[in-house]
Design a protein around this motif. Structure first.
Motif, PDB file in Angstrom:
ATOM      1  N   MET A 139       0.832  -1.206   0.000  1.00  0.00           N
ATOM      2  CA  MET A 139       0.000   0.000   0.000  1.00  0.00           C
ATOM      3  C   MET A 139       0.866   1.255   0.000  1.00  0.00           C
ATOM      4  SD  MET A 139      -2.871   1.007   2.876  1.00  0.00           S
ATOM      5  CE  MET A 139      -3.711  -0.559   2.667  1.00  0.00           C
ATOM      6  N   GLY A 140       0.602   2.165  -0.926  1.00  0.00           N
ATOM      7  CA  GLY A 140       1.422   3.364  -0.998  1.00  0.00           C
ATOM      8  C   GLY A 140       0.680   4.669  -0.988  1.00  0.00           C
ATOM      9  N   SER A 141      -0.236   4.868  -1.923  1.00  0.00           N
ATOM     10  CA  SER A 141      -0.829   6.185  -2.145  1.00  0.00           C
ATOM     11  C   SER A 141      -1.514   6.755  -0.912  1.00  0.00           C
ATOM     12  CB  SER A 141      -1.822   6.123  -3.309  1.00  0.00           C
ATOM     13  OG  SER A 141      -1.174   5.747  -4.501  1.00  0.00           O
ATOM     14  N   ALA A 142      -2.186   5.906  -0.136  1.00  0.00           N
ATOM     15  CA  ALA A 142      -2.881   6.398   1.053  1.00  0.00           C
ATOM     16  C   ALA A 142      -1.913   7.035   2.043  1.00  0.00           C
ATOM     17  CB  ALA A 142      -3.651   5.261   1.723  1.00  0.00           C
ATOM     18  N   PHE A 143      -0.658   6.573   2.064  1.00  0.00           N
ATOM     19  CA  PHE A 143       0.310   7.100   3.014  1.00  0.00           C
ATOM     20  C   PHE A 143       0.887   8.445   2.581  1.00  0.00           C
ATOM     21  CE2 PHE A 143       0.301   2.619   4.250  1.00  0.00           C
ATOM     22  CZ  PHE A 143       0.150   2.754   5.636  1.00  0.00           C
ATOM     23  N   ILE A 144       0.679   8.818   1.326  1.00  0.00           N
ATOM     24  CA  ILE A 144       1.130  10.143   0.895  1.00  0.00           C
ATOM     25  C   ILE A 144       0.377  11.218   1.665  1.00  0.00           C
ATOM     26  CG2 ILE A 144       1.320  11.743  -1.065  1.00  0.00           C
ATOM     27  CD1 ILE A 144       1.467   9.286  -2.896  1.00  0.00           C
ATOM     28  N   ALA A 145      -0.894  10.953   1.962  1.00  0.00           N
ATOM     29  CA  ALA A 145      -1.740  11.928   2.652  1.00  0.00           C
ATOM     30  C   ALA A 145      -1.681  11.758   4.165  1.00  0.00           C
ATOM     31  CB  ALA A 145      -3.177  11.813   2.159  1.00  0.00           C
ATOM     32  N   THR A 146      -0.497  11.422   4.685  1.00  0.00           N
ATOM     33  CA  THR A 146      -0.324  11.364   6.133  1.00  0.00           C
ATOM     34  C   THR A 146       0.561  12.525   6.585  1.00  0.00           C
ATOM     35  OG1 THR A 146       1.595   9.870   5.931  1.00  0.00           O
ATOM     36  CG2 THR A 146      -0.590   8.859   6.257  1.00  0.00           C
ATOM     37  N   GLU A 147       0.434  12.836   7.852  1.00  0.00           N
ATOM     38  CA  GLU A 147       1.188  13.975   8.376  1.00  0.00           C
ATOM     39  C   GLU A 147       2.688  13.742   8.314  1.00  0.00           C
ATOM     40  OE1 GLU A 147      -0.269  14.950  12.260  1.00  0.00           O
ATOM     41  OE2 GLU A 147      -2.341  15.231  11.561  1.00  0.00           O
ATOM     42  N   GLU A 148       3.107  12.485   8.443  1.00  0.00           N
ATOM     43  CA  GLU A 148       4.543  12.179   8.459  1.00  0.00           C
ATOM     44  C   GLU A 148       5.166  12.168   7.070  1.00  0.00           C
ATOM     45  OE1 GLU A 148       2.700  10.147  12.053  1.00  0.00           O
ATOM     46  OE2 GLU A 148       2.180  10.465   9.954  1.00  0.00           O
ATOM     47  N   ALA A 149       4.383  12.061   6.018  1.00  0.00           N
ATOM     48  CA  ALA A 149       4.915  11.946   4.662  1.00  0.00           C
ATOM     49  C   ALA A 149       5.581  13.241   4.222  1.00  0.00           C
ATOM     50  CB  ALA A 149       3.807  11.570   3.686  1.00  0.00           C
ATOM     51  N   ARG A 150       6.707  13.110   3.528  1.00  0.00           N
ATOM     52  CA  ARG A 150       7.445  14.270   3.022  1.00  0.00           C
ATOM     53  C   ARG A 150       6.875  14.675   1.659  1.00  0.00           C
ATOM     54  NH1 ARG A 150      13.897  14.021   1.892  1.00  0.00           N
ATOM     55  NH2 ARG A 150      13.096  12.637   0.285  1.00  0.00           N
ATOM     56  N   ALA A 151       5.638  15.151   1.681  1.00  0.00           N
ATOM     57  CA  ALA A 151       4.965  15.595   0.459  1.00  0.00           C
ATOM     58  C   ALA A 151       4.388  16.977   0.703  1.00  0.00           C
ATOM     59  CB  ALA A 151       3.847  14.622   0.077  1.00  0.00           C
ATOM     60  N   GLU A 152       4.279  17.761  -0.357  1.00  0.00           N
ATOM     61  CA  GLU A 152       3.686  19.082  -0.220  1.00  0.00           C
ATOM     62  C   GLU A 152       2.238  18.965   0.248  1.00  0.00           C
ATOM     63  OE1 GLU A 152       4.023  21.599  -3.623  1.00  0.00           O
ATOM     64  OE2 GLU A 152       6.003  20.837  -4.160  1.00  0.00           O
ATOM     65  N   LEU A 153       1.794  19.964   1.015  1.00  0.00           N
ATOM     66  CA  LEU A 153       0.422  19.963   1.504  1.00  0.00           C
ATOM     67  C   LEU A 153      -0.572  19.928   0.346  1.00  0.00           C
ATOM     68  CD1 LEU A 153      -1.551  20.080   3.844  1.00  0.00           C
ATOM     69  CD2 LEU A 153      -1.351  22.587   3.818  1.00  0.00           C
ATOM     70  N   GLN A 154      -0.256  20.609  -0.751  1.00  0.00           N
ATOM     71  CA  GLN A 154      -1.138  20.597  -1.930  1.00  0.00           C
ATOM     72  C   GLN A 154      -1.289  19.184  -2.488  1.00  0.00           C
ATOM     73  OE1 GLN A 154       0.782  23.672  -4.442  1.00  0.00           O
ATOM     74  NE2 GLN A 154      -1.215  24.679  -4.481  1.00  0.00           N
ATOM     75  N   TYR A 155      -0.209  18.442  -2.488  1.00  0.00           N
ATOM     76  CA  TYR A 155      -0.212  17.060  -2.971  1.00  0.00           C
ATOM     77  C   TYR A 155      -1.140  16.213  -2.090  1.00  0.00           C
ATOM     78  CZ  TYR A 155       2.139  12.758  -4.781  1.00  0.00           C
ATOM     79  OH  TYR A 155       2.446  11.555  -5.365  1.00  0.00           O
ATOM     80  N   LYS A 156      -0.959  16.330  -0.787  1.00  0.00           N
ATOM     81  CA  LYS A 156      -1.792  15.569   0.139  1.00  0.00           C
ATOM     82  C   LYS A 156      -3.266  15.906  -0.036  1.00  0.00           C
ATOM     83  CE  LYS A 156       1.918  15.338   3.600  1.00  0.00           C
ATOM     84  NZ  LYS A 156       2.303  15.593   5.007  1.00  0.00           N
ATOM     85  N   GLN A 157      -3.560  17.207  -0.132  1.00  0.00           N
ATOM     86  CA  GLN A 157      -4.958  17.617  -0.261  1.00  0.00           C
ATOM     87  C   GLN A 157      -5.537  17.184  -1.592  1.00  0.00           C
ATOM     88  OE1 GLN A 157      -6.661  19.048   2.342  1.00  0.00           O
ATOM     89  NE2 GLN A 157      -8.424  18.543   1.034  1.00  0.00           N
ATOM     90  N   MET A 158      -4.721  17.157  -2.639  1.00  0.00           N
ATOM     91  CA  MET A 158      -5.188  16.717  -3.948  1.00  0.00           C
ATOM     92  C   MET A 158      -5.615  15.248  -3.899  1.00  0.00           C
ATOM     93  SD  MET A 158      -3.247  17.105  -7.657  1.00  0.00           S
ATOM     94  CE  MET A 158      -3.068  18.886  -7.479  1.00  0.00           C
ATOM     95  N   ILE A 159      -4.888  14.446  -3.127  1.00  0.00           N
ATOM     96  CA  ILE A 159      -5.269  13.039  -2.966  1.00  0.00           C
ATOM     97  C   ILE A 159      -6.612  12.934  -2.247  1.00  0.00           C
ATOM     98  CG2 ILE A 159      -4.682  10.930  -1.695  1.00  0.00           C
ATOM     99  CD1 ILE A 159      -1.782  11.410  -2.455  1.00  0.00           C
ATOM    100  N   VAL A 160      -6.785  13.734  -1.196  1.00  0.00           N
ATOM    101  CA  VAL A 160      -8.048  13.736  -0.453  1.00  0.00           C
ATOM    102  C   VAL A 160      -9.209  14.134  -1.355  1.00  0.00           C
ATOM    103  CG1 VAL A 160      -9.317  14.857   1.429  1.00  0.00           C
ATOM    104  CG2 VAL A 160      -6.924  14.184   1.766  1.00  0.00           C
ATOM    105  N   ASP A 161      -8.961  15.083  -2.244  1.00  0.00           N
ATOM    106  CA  ASP A 161     -10.031  15.634  -3.090  1.00  0.00           C
ATOM    107  C   ASP A 161     -10.279  14.828  -4.357  1.00  0.00           C
ATOM    108  OD1 ASP A 161     -10.251  17.690  -1.266  1.00  0.00           O
ATOM    109  OD2 ASP A 161      -8.961  19.069  -2.395  1.00  0.00           O
TER     110      ASP A 161
END
Length: 321
Positions: free
Chosen positions: A204-226
């Motif tokens: 499992m990978g993509s779901a972990f992009i939208a976690t607080e610990e992931a080193r991804a931009e906030l826009q990236y995380k929110q884009m996954i949520v949306d």
């Protein structure tokens, strides 16, 4: 099939967190392992190259400290992903460092090599190899891999096009070793379904992009949520290898996701993909089709907790049927 000793009685749920290019770092890996799933990262994420040793020192020290403080709930082991392709000029250096620190699990991608597998086996580690079809699965085992990661249709990043039902079925006709399934897995229900099909573990990978610990931009995380499965585009333009990407990020980069040119596999790269200052993974964001299940940005612990509850609920429902 019994799991390798490195994984026996070490997982709170049968899940391996896949290595996320650019995004996975010690913060995410340590959180995943403490939550009871395998955490992993691509060696190439540690930049410059000498950072890899720093990362491995920190991961080993923090997980050892956790295990001493929590003997009844030890952390899961971690894994490092190596890109085994001629374009990876760091492979020899990174393997030397991984052998030095005896990384428990090596995940190899884009090429299988006997010498890499032997190096990991020399200290008792195991190798899991990414494959997208049955042909490459057989090649990987012939060259000494211990297990396989079946990257089926719908997976994030460099994904295949084969249905998980077909891919697992074909592999299980000849291979009874450790088998992981990747492709749109973002819930505990999907984890149980992967096992029902014949896989040992879910990848499992993509779901972990939208976690607080992931080193991804906030826009990236929110884009996954949306976003949802309709927002995923399959293209080889960006790296020369087909992969799944978020449509809104392609539009944000100034491209039309409905008329992307074809990439050149012979020019495989992990940089700009011929797009000037717009780089794959950094600006063109990879993601799998399972993100419709991601409703919020949360901690790794909260996400794993939710997956556990869903997994147990799904098991209970089937047993009661």
């Amino acid at each position: 099939m019994a799991l390798p000793k490195q994984l026996q009685n070490r997982l709170s749920i049968p899940v391996v967190g896949s290595p996320l290019f650019i995004i996975s770092d010690p913060n995410l890996v340590i959180a995943q392992c403490k939550a009871g799933i395998v955490g992993s990262f691509p060696a190439l994420n540690a930049r410059p190259a000498d950072q890899l040793e720093v990362w491995l020192q920190r991961i080993n020290q923090e997980l050892d400290a956790w295990n001493q403080a929590h003997p009844d709930t030890p952390a899961a082991p971690y894994a490092v992903n190596q890109i085994v392709h001629k374009s990876n000029s760091r492979l020899e250096h990174d393997m030397e460092v991984c052998v030095k620190y005896q990384v428990p699990i090596m995940i190899t991608s884009l090429g299988a090599r006997t010498d890499i597998n032997q190096a990991v086996h020399s200290y008792g580690g195991i190798v899991l190899h990414d494959i997208i079809n049955n042909f490459f699965a057989k090649k990987a085992i012939e060259k000494g891999a211990d297990g396989l990661i079946a990257v089926a249709a719908g997976a994030g990043g460099h994904a295949g096009t084969t249905s998980p039902f077909a891919l697992i079925q074909e592999i299980r006709e000849w291979f009874d070793g450790p088998l992981l399934l990747s492709g749109s897995i973002a819930t505990g229900h999907a984890v149980l379904a992967a096992q029902a099909m014949g896989a040992d573990l879910a990848y499992m990978g993509s779901a972990f992009i939208a976690t607080e610990e992931a080193r991804a931009e906030l826009q990236y995380k929110q884009m996954i949520v949306d976003s949802n499965a309709d927002d995923i585009v399959y293209s080889n333009l960006f790296t020369g290898v087909h992969g799944n990407y978020l449509k809104p990020s392609i539009i944000k980069a100034g491209l039309n996701p409905d008329s992307l040119e074809k990439g050149d596999p012979s020019q495989m790269n992990f940089g700009d993909g011929g797009l000037g200052d717009k780089k794959a993974w950094k600006d063109i964001w990879g993601c799998g089709q399972g993100i419709g299940a991601v409703k919020r940005i949360e901690t790794v612990d909260a996400l794993v907790g939710r997956i556990k509850q869903e997994y147990q609920s799904a098991r209970g429902r089937l047993l009661a049927a």
